[in-house]
Design a protein around this motif. Structure first.
Motif, PDB file in Angstrom:
ATOM      1  N   HIS A  49       0.836  -1.199   0.000  1.00  0.00           N
ATOM      2  CA  HIS A  49       0.000   0.000   0.000  1.00  0.00           C
ATOM      3  C   HIS A  49       0.874   1.253   0.000  1.00  0.00           C
ATOM      4  O   HIS A  49       1.981   1.262   0.551  1.00  0.00           O
ATOM      5  CB  HIS A  49      -0.915   0.014   1.226  1.00  0.00           C
ATOM      6  CG  HIS A  49      -1.862  -1.144   1.286  1.00  0.00           C
ATOM      7  ND1 HIS A  49      -3.089  -1.141   0.685  1.00  0.00           N
ATOM      8  CD2 HIS A  49      -1.739  -2.365   1.872  1.00  0.00           C
ATOM      9  CE1 HIS A  49      -3.702  -2.291   0.901  1.00  0.00           C
ATOM     10  NE2 HIS A  49      -2.897  -3.047   1.619  1.00  0.00           N
ATOM     11  N   ASN A  50       0.339   2.323  -0.588  1.00  0.00           N
ATOM     12  CA  ASN A  50       1.104   3.571  -0.648  1.00  0.00           C
ATOM     13  C   ASN A  50       0.142   4.755  -0.637  1.00  0.00           C
ATOM     14  O   ASN A  50      -0.016   5.469  -1.620  1.00  0.00           O
ATOM     15  CB  ASN A  50       1.965   3.600  -1.908  1.00  0.00           C
ATOM     16  CG  ASN A  50       3.018   4.693  -1.866  1.00  0.00           C
ATOM     17  OD1 ASN A  50       3.290   5.274  -0.820  1.00  0.00           O
ATOM     18  ND2 ASN A  50       3.612   4.982  -3.016  1.00  0.00           N
ATOM     19  N   GLY A  51      -0.502   4.949   0.504  1.00  0.00           N
ATOM     20  CA  GLY A  51      -1.441   6.058   0.652  1.00  0.00           C
ATOM     21  C   GLY A  51      -2.545   5.703   1.619  1.00  0.00           C
ATOM     22  O   GLY A  51      -2.610   4.593   2.158  1.00  0.00           O
ATOM     23  N   GLY A  52      -3.425   6.678   1.874  1.00  0.00           N
ATOM     24  CA  GLY A  52      -4.564   6.432   2.742  1.00  0.00           C
ATOM     25  C   GLY A  52      -4.201   6.040   4.148  1.00  0.00           C
ATOM     26  O   GLY A  52      -4.937   5.288   4.804  1.00  0.00           O
ATOM     27  N   GLY A  53      -3.061   6.500   4.637  1.00  0.00           N
ATOM     28  CA  GLY A  53      -2.624   6.155   5.985  1.00  0.00           C
ATOM     29  C   GLY A  53      -1.972   4.791   6.093  1.00  0.00           C
ATOM     30  O   GLY A  53      -1.634   4.359   7.197  1.00  0.00           O
ATOM     31  N   SER A 326      -9.192  -2.481  -1.179  1.00  0.00           N
ATOM     32  CA  SER A 326      -7.791  -2.433  -0.770  1.00  0.00           C
ATOM     33  C   SER A 326      -7.354  -0.977  -0.849  1.00  0.00           C
ATOM     34  O   SER A 326      -7.400  -0.366  -1.912  1.00  0.00           O
ATOM     35  CB  SER A 326      -6.938  -3.304  -1.695  1.00  0.00           C
ATOM     36  OG  SER A 326      -5.614  -3.369  -1.244  1.00  0.00           O
ATOM     37  N   VAL A 327      -6.944  -0.409   0.278  1.00  0.00           N
ATOM     38  CA  VAL A 327      -6.638   1.017   0.348  1.00  0.00           C
ATOM     39  C   VAL A 327      -5.339   1.328  -0.384  1.00  0.00           C
ATOM     40  O   VAL A 327      -4.274   0.827  -0.039  1.00  0.00           O
ATOM     41  CB  VAL A 327      -6.537   1.474   1.818  1.00  0.00           C
ATOM     42  CG1 VAL A 327      -6.118   2.941   1.894  1.00  0.00           C
ATOM     43  CG2 VAL A 327      -7.861   1.245   2.534  1.00  0.00           C
ATOM     44  N   LYS A 328      -5.449   2.119  -1.435  1.00  0.00           N
ATOM     45  CA  LYS A 328      -4.309   2.617  -2.201  1.00  0.00           C
ATOM     46  C   LYS A 328      -3.248   1.526  -2.469  1.00  0.00           C
ATOM     47  O   LYS A 328      -2.075   1.664  -2.102  1.00  0.00           O
ATOM     48  CB  LYS A 328      -3.669   3.807  -1.474  1.00  0.00           C
ATOM     49  CG  LYS A 328      -4.607   5.006  -1.358  1.00  0.00           C
ATOM     50  CD  LYS A 328      -4.932   5.596  -2.732  1.00  0.00           C
ATOM     51  CE  LYS A 328      -5.932   6.731  -2.670  1.00  0.00           C
ATOM     52  NZ  LYS A 328      -7.344   6.272  -2.547  1.00  0.00           N
ATOM     53  N   PRO A 329      -3.653   0.438  -3.143  1.00  0.00           N
ATOM     54  CA  PRO A 329      -2.661  -0.594  -3.483  1.00  0.00           C
ATOM     55  C   PRO A 329      -1.673  -0.060  -4.504  1.00  0.00           C
ATOM     56  O   PRO A 329      -2.051   0.581  -5.479  1.00  0.00           O
ATOM     57  CB  PRO A 329      -3.518  -1.718  -4.060  1.00  0.00           C
ATOM     58  CG  PRO A 329      -4.708  -1.012  -4.647  1.00  0.00           C
ATOM     59  CD  PRO A 329      -4.981   0.139  -3.715  1.00  0.00           C
TER      60      PRO A 329
END
Length: 667
Positions: A49-53, A326-329
């Protein structure tokens, strides 16, 4: 970031089951309309992941794409797995220059884990701007990284460490976001942010040059076009690529399938184009293939998308077969259950194909000579040589073909020495050294590489102990743990099937540690084996050096140098019932001329190391300057037995066999 040919995790079925069972229960995934709970299972994945916390969080997903565990990496961009399950990850968190992080056996790490200095390593990427997608050339032992913002590809050795410098920099006509490497054809495909795919033939053999090259431009791509995800299926010669279009727009992404990719050039019409609101493609930043199924990291719409039959499906506004939140995959890697081959110290039977015998010399015949040589199996000639330039001791290979070489002060890790490096020497762009006060090493000697555990077990003669390092250790790294000994050791052999460690001690005995991976020798040796004949221990001086445990027959093969100052009193032993032997134990085979004042037919004076191919025993005989081979050692007669083969070699210090499966690609 694509992981074609890179997404293999070495997990036995039992290990995978235990891992998933222990870490399950925290899934936050959901199915897209039309997917349904009855949708067929897929392949387990790692998602960066790379974003969204969640910058740097790596999720482990099961075959139904449920999250089973997470790991807090430092890196945040492209990911790739090697043969042994170590994760290579690009890191641009702190701006230029970027770096690579190598995470030890990530799929087996504990849930909510974090980097560990004893297990993981960081590789600087000096001169880079922003590393994004990465690919591993497994047989060559190279990491290739797209240097976005720097219009280049940076190339490093997979074994490089904290002192790394790029092996090569390939200048590109534009920026690449991701890349995929076809190792069999030595062909590199680059996903370019200008909407093209750059193809470089003979990439490694041609010296990492970008010319000549071909450009593939998908016909009908939108404006702007910005290729990101890329994967290649060699058996059908097909590329699958994703286009993020305008990164600020969340609904203009596309997927293209391109046939005859190895020869395609210029503007081509994709055999399949998928785009439109039903696709959920906005910023599809990464893509990985598993057969004819495509997994896509859709960053702007926070999802992992799955397209089955991606090569043959209809074009147009086609919804994915499955979509999982999936948050900012940022990037994906496949986890595949693969059966490992035996470690070289655990080959018990015939049938393995060997390609050579590695021998260290300490010292070599003359200054500047190769101090590691590869001999043919018939011990007739040298195939190639390598120079460490250090006071090398023992050598052992992992399954990737990297060599671990103990020196007087530490351990050198030599990239793909089993498969190449002829005429080469230590190179910071490829190799690394483990040494310093934190290692605790004072006089390291023999060791074993236990790939199934990701451990390197080292005997330390100066401060009697077995020091166990993570296989990715680098620089001044502390051991994972230490097993203290009361007698100075020389060599050891770990039996993974029995989880038992055998240590050859310089007082002529063998220390045995049961349940070693869990107990770690904390309570001392479980048994001490004293080799004997007729119920009487062999008379001093006796000094065990080489040791091999043959698990299939439960036998120990031992070499005894006797007095190190006596060049004529060496011996070989074979001992039965090793796993339960305790105390005085009669040997079944004793190769010894019975006269410590002469070597006799055996040619044994100081047999400092041994290697076993399932039938024959190779011996590094230092005082006589020879490498010897004793055929059918387990059934050999005792007495003044001559070796079957011999080769003159200056001061051989250690010997290790090279199997043909070392350095293999995962698929």
């Amino acid at each position: 970031m694509n992981v074609k040919g890179k997404g293999l995790m070495w997990l036995t079925p039992l290990a995978m089951a235990v891992t998933l069972a222990a870490c399950g229960g925290n899934s936050d995934s959901r199915r897209a309309p039309g997917g349904g709970d009855a949708a067929p299972r897929g392949t387990p994945l790692l998602v960066m992941h790379n974003g969204g916390g969640l910058v740097g969080q790596v999720d482990r997903l099961d075959a139904d794409l449920n999250v089973t565990a997470t790991f807090a990496a430092d890196a945040n961009e492209g990911i790739a797995l090697d043969l042994l399950g170590n994760l290579y990850a690009a890191n641009d968190r702190n701006g230029a220059p970027s770096s690579l992080q190598v995470l030890h056996r990530l799929a087996e790490r504990a849930d909510s884990g974090a980097p560990d200095a004893a297990l993981d390593r960081d590789v600087p990427a000096d001169g880079s701007m922003t590393l994004k997608g990465i690919a591993i050339a497994h047989r060559a032992g190279l990491v290739m990284a797209a240097n976005t913002g720097g219009n280049s590809v940076q190339v490093f050795g997979t074994a490089a460490g904290e002192d790394a410098v790029p092996l090569a920099t390939t200048a590109l006509p534009a920026n690449a976001w991701d890349l995929v490497y076809d190792e069999d054809a030595d062909r590199l495909f680059l996903a370019m942010t200008n909407g093209t795919v750059l193809v470089i033939d003979d990439y490694v053999a041609g010296g990492f040059m970008a010319t000549p090259a071909r450009t593939i431009t998908p016909d009908g791509a939108g404006t702007p076009s910005n290729i990101h995800g890329i994967d290649y299926r060699a058996d059908t010669d097909t590329l699958v690529i994703t286009d993020v279009g305008d990164a600020a727009i969340a609904d203009d992404g596309a997927l293209y399938v391109i046939g005859n990719a190895s020869t395609a050039s210029g503007t081509v019409t994709p055999s399949r184009t998928v785009a439109g609101p039903a696709t959920r493609l906005g910023n599809p930043v990464d893509l990985v293939l598993d057969g004819d199924t495509a997994y896509i990291a859709e960053k702007s719409n926070d999802a992992v998308l799955v397209y089955r039959n991606v090569f043959s499906g209809a074009s147009g506004d086609v919804a994915p077969d499955l979509a999982v939140d999936s948050v900012k995959p940022e990037s994906l890697a496949r986890l595949i259950d693969a059966e490992p081959m035996p470690d070289l110290s655990d080959i018990d039977a015939t049938g393995v194909t060997f390609t050579g015998v590695a021998v260290t010399s300490n010292p070599p015949a003359a200054p500047g000579d190769a101090d590691v040589v590869i001999l043919d199996l018939g011990l007739t000639s040298q195939q190639r040589g390598f120079t460490t330039g250090q006071d090398r001791e023992s050598l052992a290979f992992n399954q990737m073909g990297d060599a671990y070489v103990t020196t007087d002060t530490g351990i050198a890790v030599v990239n793909r020495l089993a498969t190449g490096r002829d005429g080469d020497s230590l190179d910071a762009g490829r190799d690394r050294v483990i040494e310093g006060g934190n290692t605790g090493l004072s006089a390291p000697k023999g060791f074993d590489v236990a790939d199934g555990l990701g451990w390197v077990l080292v005997t330390d003669q100066g401060d009697p102990a077995v020091r166990v390092f993570g296989a990715q250790a680098d620089g001044d790294s502390a051991p994972v743990f230490v097993t203290d000994l009361t007698v100075a050791p020389w060599d050891l052999d770990y039996d993974p099937d029995g989880d038992r460690l055998y240590v050859a001690l310089t007082n002529g005995t063998v220390a045995v540690f049961d349940d070693y991976s869990s107990e770690r020798g904390a309570s001392g040796a479980d048994r001490i084996i004293v080799p004997a004949e007729g119920g009487t221990a062999f008379a001093a001086p006796t000094n065990l050096h080489g040791i091999v445990h043959v698990a299939d027959t439960d036998q120990l093969i031992l070499s005894d140098v006797g007095s190190g100052a006596n060049p004529t009193d060496g011996k070989l032993y074979v001992l039965n019932g090793a796993s339960t032997a305790d105390g005085i134990t009669n040997v079944a085979v004793r190769i010894d001329n019975g006269d410590n004042g002469t070597v006799g037919n055996t040619l044994l004076g100081n047999p400092v190391d041994i290697a076993f191919d399932g039938e024959h025993l190779y011996v590094a005989e230092k005082s006589q300057g020879k490498v010897l081979r004793f055929d059918n050692i387990l059934d050999a007669a005792s007495g003044d037995i001559a070796p079957s083969l011999s080769y003159d070699q200056a001061s051989p210090e250690s010997v290790s066999l090279i199997a043909d499966y070392l350095g293999r690609a995962p698929e």
